[in-house]
Design a protein around this motif. Structure first.
Motif, PDB file in Angstrom:
ATOM      1  N   PHE A  69      85.944  25.973 120.465  1.00 60.17           N
ATOM      2  CA  PHE A  69      87.268  26.353 121.111  1.00 60.17           C
ATOM      3  C   PHE A  69      87.866  24.953 121.233  1.00 60.17           C
ATOM      4  O   PHE A  69      87.386  23.943 121.079  1.00 60.17           O
ATOM      5  CB  PHE A  69      86.816  27.004 122.335  1.00 60.17           C
ATOM      6  CG  PHE A  69      85.888  26.013 123.196  1.00 60.17           C
ATOM      7  CD1 PHE A  69      86.485  25.150 124.057  1.00 60.17           C
ATOM      8  CD2 PHE A  69      84.609  26.411 123.315  1.00 60.17           C
ATOM      9  CE1 PHE A  69      85.464  24.262 124.739  1.00 60.17           C
ATOM     10  CE2 PHE A  69      83.668  25.846 124.192  1.00 60.17           C
ATOM     11  CZ  PHE A  69      84.211  24.654 124.940  1.00 60.17           C
ATOM     12  N   LYS A  70      89.172  25.031 121.571  1.00 56.67           N
ATOM     13  CA  LYS A  70      90.127  24.105 121.740  1.00 56.67           C
ATOM     14  C   LYS A  70      89.645  23.480 122.978  1.00 56.67           C
ATOM     15  O   LYS A  70      89.805  24.097 124.269  1.00 56.67           O
ATOM     16  CB  LYS A  70      91.521  24.233 121.758  1.00 56.67           C
ATOM     17  CG  LYS A  70      92.593  22.985 121.586  1.00 56.67           C
ATOM     18  CD  LYS A  70      93.775  23.297 121.656  1.00 56.67           C
ATOM     19  CE  LYS A  70      94.719  22.150 121.734  1.00 56.67           C
ATOM     20  NZ  LYS A  70      96.083  22.299 121.371  1.00 56.67           N
ATOM     21  N   ASN A  72      89.380  20.118 126.058  1.00 55.34           N
ATOM     22  CA  ASN A  72      90.143  19.013 126.631  1.00 55.34           C
ATOM     23  C   ASN A  72      89.179  17.768 126.576  1.00 55.34           C
ATOM     24  O   ASN A  72      88.037  17.797 125.856  1.00 55.34           O
ATOM     25  CB  ASN A  72      90.446  19.243 127.928  1.00 55.34           C
ATOM     26  CG  ASN A  72      89.196  19.447 128.970  1.00 55.34           C
ATOM     27  OD1 ASN A  72      88.394  19.004 128.896  1.00 55.34           O
ATOM     28  ND2 ASN A  72      89.487  20.054 130.265  1.00 55.34           N
ATOM     29  N   PRO A  77      87.072  24.308 127.880  1.00 54.07           N
ATOM     30  CA  PRO A  77      88.317  25.077 127.545  1.00 54.07           C
ATOM     31  C   PRO A  77      89.443  24.770 127.985  1.00 54.07           C
ATOM     32  O   PRO A  77      89.546  24.583 129.082  1.00 54.07           O
ATOM     33  CB  PRO A  77      87.971  26.441 127.425  1.00 54.07           C
ATOM     34  CG  PRO A  77      86.486  26.474 127.659  1.00 54.07           C
ATOM     35  CD  PRO A  77      86.114  25.004 128.219  1.00 54.07           C
ATOM     36  N   GLN A  78      90.544  24.504 127.452  1.00 53.13           N
ATOM     37  CA  GLN A  78      92.012  24.273 127.776  1.00 53.13           C
ATOM     38  C   GLN A  78      92.423  25.559 128.255  1.00 53.13           C
ATOM     39  O   GLN A  78      92.328  26.478 127.551  1.00 53.13           O
ATOM     40  CB  GLN A  78      92.695  23.528 126.817  1.00 53.13           C
ATOM     41  CG  GLN A  78      92.501  22.308 126.548  1.00 53.13           C
ATOM     42  CD  GLN A  78      93.383  21.469 125.548  1.00 53.13           C
ATOM     43  OE1 GLN A  78      93.874  22.188 124.898  1.00 53.13           O
ATOM     44  NE2 GLN A  78      93.285  20.152 125.584  1.00 53.13           N
TER      45      GLN A  78
END
Length: 78
Positions: A69-70, A72, A77-78
Motif C-alpha cells: 500500500f502507499k 508514509n 497507510p496514507q
C-alpha cells in the motif's frame, strides 16, 4: 522446519507471540534461506494501532518490509 510462507491474519501486537511465530517460520529449510511472511494492515479504531505496533516490531527487528500500500515515511497507510 518446512514452512515456505507464513500468513499472519490476527490483530495481535504481542512482541513475544509475533517473534515466536516468525521464529518458527524461519527455521532452516534445506536449500532455502528466506521465508515469506505476509501480515495484514487492519483498519479500525483499535486494530489499526495493533498493525502499527507490529510494523514497529518488524522495523526494530530489522526485517525487510515490502508494503503493498502507499505508505508514509513511518510505514503506515496514507
Amino acid at each position: 522446519p518446512n514452512i515456505g510462507a507464513l500468513i499472519l491474519a490476527h490483530g495481535g501486537k504481542s512482541i513475544i507471540t509475533i517473534l515466536q511465530l516468525i521464529g518458527r517460520a524461519l527455521r532452516k529449510i534445506e536449500g532455502q534461506d528466506t521465508v515469506d511472511i505476509i501480515d495484514f494492515y487492519d483498519d479500525g479504531k483499535w486494530i489499526a494501532k495493533h498493525s502499527r505496533d507490529r510494523i514497529r516490531i518488524y522495523k526494530k527487528e530489522k526485517f525487510e518490509i515490502q508494503f503493498m500500500f502507499k505508505a508514509n515515511k513511518l510505514g503506515f497507510p496514507q
